[in-house]
Design a protein around this motif. Structure first.
Motif, PDB file in Angstrom:
ATOM      1  N   ASN A 393       1.062   5.978   6.651  1.00 59.86           N
ATOM      2  CA  ASN A 393       0.379   5.142   7.632  1.00 59.86           C
ATOM      3  C   ASN A 393       1.123   3.812   7.717  1.00 59.86           C
ATOM      4  O   ASN A 393       2.155   3.609   7.049  1.00 59.86           O
ATOM      5  CB  ASN A 393      -1.102   4.975   7.289  1.00 59.86           C
ATOM      6  N   GLY A 394       0.638   2.879   8.526  1.00 65.51           N
ATOM      7  CA  GLY A 394       1.354   1.625   8.722  1.00 65.51           C
ATOM      8  C   GLY A 394       1.603   0.844   7.437  1.00 65.51           C
ATOM      9  O   GLY A 394       2.753   0.459   7.147  1.00 65.51           O
ATOM     10  N   PRO A 395       0.564   0.571   6.622  1.00 68.95           N
ATOM     11  CA  PRO A 395       0.786  -0.181   5.386  1.00 68.95           C
ATOM     12  C   PRO A 395       1.734   0.531   4.416  1.00 68.95           C
ATOM     13  O   PRO A 395       2.567  -0.116   3.770  1.00 68.95           O
ATOM     14  CB  PRO A 395      -0.625  -0.303   4.802  1.00 68.95           C
ATOM     15  N   ALA A 396       1.636   1.854   4.300  1.00 67.25           N
ATOM     16  CA  ALA A 396       2.532   2.582   3.397  1.00 67.25           C
ATOM     17  C   ALA A 396       3.962   2.565   3.919  1.00 67.25           C
ATOM     18  O   ALA A 396       4.917   2.483   3.143  1.00 67.25           O
ATOM     19  CB  ALA A 396       2.044   4.018   3.215  1.00 67.25           C
ATOM     20  N   ARG A 397       4.116   2.637   5.247  1.00 66.64           N
ATOM     21  CA  ARG A 397       5.463   2.572   5.817  1.00 66.64           C
ATOM     22  C   ARG A 397       6.086   1.205   5.549  1.00 66.64           C
ATOM     23  O   ARG A 397       7.280   1.102   5.242  1.00 66.64           O
ATOM     24  CB  ARG A 397       5.424   2.866   7.314  1.00 66.64           C
ATOM     25  N   LYS A 398       5.286   0.145   5.659  1.00 67.91           N
ATOM     26  CA  LYS A 398       5.789  -1.195   5.368  1.00 67.91           C
ATOM     27  C   LYS A 398       6.220  -1.308   3.913  1.00 67.91           C
ATOM     28  O   LYS A 398       7.213  -1.975   3.596  1.00 67.91           O
ATOM     29  CB  LYS A 398       4.708  -2.236   5.682  1.00 67.91           C
ATOM     30  N   ALA A 399       5.484  -0.641   3.024  1.00 69.04           N
ATOM     31  CA  ALA A 399       5.826  -0.648   1.597  1.00 69.04           C
ATOM     32  C   ALA A 399       6.894   0.380   1.250  1.00 69.04           C
ATOM     33  O   ALA A 399       7.300   0.476   0.093  1.00 69.04           O
ATOM     34  CB  ALA A 399       4.566  -0.385   0.767  1.00 69.04           C
ATOM     35  N   GLN A 400       7.311   1.185   2.231  1.00 68.06           N
ATOM     36  CA  GLN A 400       8.351   2.212   2.078  1.00 68.06           C
ATOM     37  C   GLN A 400       7.966   3.278   1.042  1.00 68.06           C
ATOM     38  O   GLN A 400       8.798   3.752   0.286  1.00 68.06           O
ATOM     39  CB  GLN A 400       9.681   1.565   1.699  1.00 68.06           C
ATOM     40  N   SER A 419       8.684  12.255   7.966  1.00 62.74           N
ATOM     41  CA  SER A 419       8.299  12.251   9.372  1.00 62.74           C
ATOM     42  C   SER A 419       7.442  11.018   9.627  1.00 62.74           C
ATOM     43  O   SER A 419       6.924  10.405   8.692  1.00 62.74           O
ATOM     44  CB  SER A 419       7.506  13.507   9.737  1.00 62.74           C
ATOM     45  N   ARG A 420       7.288  10.675  10.881  1.00 63.14           N
ATOM     46  CA  ARG A 420       6.497   9.485  11.225  1.00 63.14           C
ATOM     47  C   ARG A 420       5.330   9.873  12.121  1.00 63.14           C
ATOM     48  O   ARG A 420       5.477  10.656  13.066  1.00 63.14           O
ATOM     49  CB  ARG A 420       7.375   8.451  11.918  1.00 63.14           C
ATOM     50  N   VAL A 421       4.168   9.318  11.829  1.00 61.34           N
ATOM     51  CA  VAL A 421       2.972   9.542  12.640  1.00 61.34           C
ATOM     52  C   VAL A 421       3.044   8.584  13.820  1.00 61.34           C
ATOM     53  O   VAL A 421       3.161   7.364  13.653  1.00 61.34           O
ATOM     54  CB  VAL A 421       1.693   9.297  11.816  1.00 61.34           C
ATOM     55  N   ARG A 422       2.963   9.144  15.039  1.00 55.14           N
ATOM     56  CA  ARG A 422       3.176   8.371  16.260  1.00 55.14           C
ATOM     57  C   ARG A 422       1.898   8.263  17.087  1.00 55.14           C
ATOM     58  O   ARG A 422       0.869   8.876  16.769  1.00 55.14           O
ATOM     59  CB  ARG A 422       4.263   9.045  17.102  1.00 55.14           C
ATOM     60  N   GLY A 465     -11.927   7.249   8.313  1.00 50.13           N
ATOM     61  CA  GLY A 465     -12.138   5.813   8.493  1.00 50.13           C
ATOM     62  C   GLY A 465     -10.971   4.965   8.020  1.00 50.13           C
ATOM     63  O   GLY A 465     -11.070   3.733   8.014  1.00 50.13           O
ATOM     64  N   LEU A 466      -9.856   5.598   7.648  1.00 51.25           N
ATOM     65  CA  LEU A 466      -8.701   4.820   7.183  1.00 51.25           C
ATOM     66  C   LEU A 466      -8.061   4.005   8.306  1.00 51.25           C
ATOM     67  O   LEU A 466      -7.309   3.061   8.029  1.00 51.25           O
ATOM     68  CB  LEU A 466      -7.651   5.750   6.574  1.00 51.25           C
ATOM     69  N   GLU A 467      -8.352   4.348   9.565  1.00 50.99           N
ATOM     70  CA  GLU A 467      -7.780   3.573  10.666  1.00 50.99           C
ATOM     71  C   GLU A 467      -8.221   2.115  10.597  1.00 50.99           C
ATOM     72  O   GLU A 467      -7.497   1.213  11.028  1.00 50.99           O
ATOM     73  CB  GLU A 467      -8.177   4.174  12.017  1.00 50.99           C
ATOM     74  N   GLU A 468      -9.388   1.891  10.027  1.00 51.43           N
ATOM     75  CA  GLU A 468      -9.881   0.511   9.900  1.00 51.43           C
ATOM     76  C   GLU A 468      -9.163  -0.271   8.813  1.00 51.43           C
ATOM     77  O   GLU A 468      -9.448  -1.456   8.603  1.00 51.43           O
ATOM     78  CB  GLU A 468     -11.384   0.520   9.605  1.00 51.43           C
ATOM     79  N   PRO A 476      -5.822  -3.883   4.286  1.00 50.88           N
ATOM     80  CA  PRO A 476      -4.951  -2.721   4.525  1.00 50.88           C
ATOM     81  C   PRO A 476      -4.848  -1.841   3.289  1.00 50.88           C
ATOM     82  O   PRO A 476      -4.820  -2.335   2.160  1.00 50.88           O
ATOM     83  CB  PRO A 476      -3.606  -3.358   4.881  1.00 50.88           C
ATOM     84  N   LEU A 477      -4.795  -0.527   3.519  1.00 49.95           N
ATOM     85  CA  LEU A 477      -4.660   0.440   2.425  1.00 49.95           C
ATOM     86  C   LEU A 477      -3.458   1.336   2.685  1.00 49.95           C
ATOM     87  O   LEU A 477      -3.270   1.832   3.797  1.00 49.95           O
ATOM     88  CB  LEU A 477      -5.921   1.300   2.297  1.00 49.95           C
ATOM     89  N   LEU A 478      -2.670   1.557   1.654  1.00 52.26           N
ATOM     90  CA  LEU A 478      -1.498   2.416   1.753  1.00 52.26           C
ATOM     91  C   LEU A 478      -1.926   3.872   1.643  1.00 52.26           C
ATOM     92  O   LEU A 478      -2.613   4.248   0.682  1.00 52.26           O
ATOM     93  CB  LEU A 478      -0.498   2.093   0.645  1.00 52.26           C
ATOM     94  N   TYR A 479      -1.519   4.680   2.617  1.00 54.55           N
ATOM     95  CA  TYR A 479      -1.857   6.108   2.610  1.00 54.55           C
ATOM     96  C   TYR A 479      -0.650   6.923   3.045  1.00 54.55           C
ATOM     97  O   TYR A 479      -0.005   6.629   4.060  1.00 54.55           O
ATOM     98  CB  TYR A 479      -3.033   6.384   3.553  1.00 54.55           C
ATOM     99  N   THR A 480      -0.346   7.960   2.282  1.00 53.27           N
ATOM    100  CA  THR A 480       0.771   8.860   2.579  1.00 53.27           C
ATOM    101  C   THR A 480       0.303  10.300   2.469  1.00 53.27           C
ATOM    102  O   THR A 480      -0.313  10.687   1.466  1.00 53.27           O
ATOM    103  CB  THR A 480       1.933   8.622   1.597  1.00 53.27           C
ATOM    104  N   HIS A 481       0.605  11.068   3.497  1.00 49.08           N
ATOM    105  CA  HIS A 481       0.255  12.499   3.501  1.00 49.08           C
ATOM    106  C   HIS A 481       1.493  13.323   3.185  1.00 49.08           C
ATOM    107  O   HIS A 481       2.570  13.091   3.743  1.00 49.08           O
ATOM    108  CB  HIS A 481      -0.302  12.896   4.866  1.00 49.08           C
ATOM    109  N   LEU A 482       1.346  14.284   2.278  1.00 52.30           N
ATOM    110  CA  LEU A 482       2.442  15.166   1.880  1.00 52.30           C
ATOM    111  C   LEU A 482       2.091  16.592   2.279  1.00 52.30           C
ATOM    112  O   LEU A 482       1.139  17.183   1.749  1.00 52.30           O
ATOM    113  CB  LEU A 482       2.669  15.081   0.364  1.00 52.30           C
TER     114      LEU A 482
END
Length: 510
Positions: A393-400, A419-422, A465-468, A476-482
């Protein structure tokens, strides 16, 4: 739970007690290869032009008497990776057993191309020694394949620590394979719970909590419960959510990991037809990976981590009580979800658990949330067999996060593509009618849908509800899907335990 054979440190190839040596090498080039072996290889290459591609079983003037030379083949830095050594080691150990060896010894030498060559080589050999759970249980006289594996290294000082680390990592992978691999009856939800309780006794350092009461599941995990509805009428198929918690002595980071644990996926009312249901016992490999990672934590006991793992165990059955497309279900996060395809059950059984992890994460130190799932056939079509796909998600992408995990996977041979979520993925799953917040799935199978592996990540973010908690939120919360649909191991091959090694390398400071 430990390995059922010993890993023995060997100081000299002249030691007795071993009847076969395995050497993995890139053309015999490594300077650490013992002269007793390099001289034999040089002699053999004079009469075998294919030696460094196909390998050979060679005689040696050592107590072991036989040498299995397992070459990596020619390696180019453009596209090869450290898996060349792990794959060759697995082939080598299987070949030495086929030659008649009962007590093999593996030789580990460094290769300047890769930083963890020795570890990956040893892990490859250990993978070759794995016997799947049901074979072990049905034919105990064949288990284990060896009583011990000798290990020699060109770095003798580092060998004890290397053996200890490899043993811990393999023990975790064994648990992941033992849960992820068996048939849907041997590892039904109740049997998964039994396996987990056996793997994590009271003194393991892992706290265990199982949610199986249907009233609680219906109230707190409504999307999960919709999938569980058909199976819940049969006692041995009733679902449960298993929480595992590890707390280090001085945690500075918290990982919260949700694993998809569908013990069998019929597709539900949108039933899998045309022979594609076979192999769906592997739909529990995400949850299995959670258990495997937690097992490694229980052995290595890292001080700096707290980890909360959730295994969302359920059977997606078909029958008169099954959930169907067009149902409108309120998620734990208060989102009205319209069901579009009952074969998209994985996202359903994780979304409410992900919401629970989101709630917990808000009170944890430096949290990172993951979901691990054999989620989409599209993942296999996209990257091919053997590769995990990571999506931030956005915060996790910022944290790489995905990038760091991919780097770790490259080091240990547990490869991860990114991959990137668009925007299109979110639009696919936003509600299309008044009063409808989230659409669970399109009417197409994921393998046929546009952006079929990326879009489900957006569903999970929306439904939980992670969009919030994105980049512009106050929290912000870091979330990554594998998505491990392509890396979990397809029947009839053994389950792999992916992405346990990548997670361990990224977060345990190996």
């Amino acid at each position: 739970m430990e390995l059922d054979y010993a890993l023995q440190e060997v100081g000299s190839l002249s030691e007795g007690g071993y009847d076969g040596i395995v050497l993995v090498s890139e053309g015999g080039k490594e300077p650490g290869i013992p002269t007793e072996l390099s001289s034999v290889i040089k002699k053999a290459e004079q009469v075998d032009a294919d030696l460094h591609d196909s390998g050979a079983v060679l005689g040696v003037e050592l107590p072991a008497k036989r040498l299995v030379y397992a070459p990596t083949g020619k390696i180019t830095g453009d596209y090869h990776d450290v898996r060349q050594f792990g794959d060759a080691a697995k082939k080598g150990i299987l070949r030495v057993l086929k030659s008649g060896a009962k007590s093999p010894l593996i030789v580990l030498v460094d290769n300047k191309r890769f930083e963890r060559t020795r570890l990956v080589t040893l892990l490859g050999a250990l993978e070759g020694l794995y016997m799947n759970l049901q074979w072990r249980e049905d034919r105990p006289e064949k288990s284990p394949k060896v009583k011990a594996l000798g290990v020699w290294s060109d770095d003798p000082k580092g060998l004890p620590a290397l053996i200890q680390l490899a043993g811990a990592l393999e023990t975790g992978r064994v648990l992941a394979r033992d849960i992820g691999g068996p048939d849907p009856e041997r590892m039904s939800p109740i049997n998964v719970e039994k396996a987990v309780r056996g793997a994590f006794p009271a003194n393991s350092g892992i706290a265990l909590d199982v949610v199986s009461d249907e009233a609680i599941l219906n109230k707190e995990y409504p999307l999960y419960s919709a999938v569980n509805r058909a199976a819940s009428v049969i006692d041995r198929h009733k679902g449960r959510i298993i929480y595992l918690t590890y707390t280090g002595s001085a945690p500075t980071q918290t990982l919260l990991i949700v694993g998809k644990g569908v013990t069998y996926d019929t597709g539900g009312a949108d039933i899998k037809a045309g022979g594609i249901m076979a192999g769906m016992c592997r739909d529990k490999c995400g949850a299995a990976a959670v258990a495997g990672f937690m097992k490694i934590l229980s052995i290595l006991k890292p001080k700096h981590l707290k980890v909360i793992g959730a295994m969302s165990m359920v059977r997606n059955s078909v029958g008169e009580n099954c959930y169907v497309s067009d149902e409108m279900i309120m998620s734990r996060a208060g989102k009205r979800v319209r069901v579009g395809n009952t074969d998209a059950e994985g996202r359903m059984i994780m979304a409410d658990v992900l919401c629970r992890m989101k709630e917990l994460a808000l009170g944890e130190k430096n949290p990172q949330i993951f979901t691990i799932a054999t989620l989409t056939g599209h993942a296999l079509r996209t990257v091919g067999e053997g590769y995990t796909i990571a999506m931030d998600n956005g915060p996790a992408r910022k944290a790489q996060t995905a990038a760091k995990l991919a780097t770790a996977g490259e080091v240990i041979g547990d490869i991860i593509d990114i991959s990137r979520v668009r925007r299109e993925d979110y639009e696919t799953h936003r509600g299309k009618a008044e009063g409808e917040d989230v659409v669970q799935a399109t009417n197409l199978p994921s393998a046929q849908a546009k952006r079929g592996h990326q879009a489900p990540s957006a569903f999970l973010i929306l439904a939980s509800g992670l969009e919030e908690h994105g980049l512009e939120s106050a929290k912000p919360l870091l979330y990554t899907h594998l998505d491990i649909a392509a890396s979990c191991g397809e029947v009839p091959k053994d389950a792999t335990g992916a992405p346990v090694l990548a997670l361990s390398t990224a977060y345990l400071d190996l």
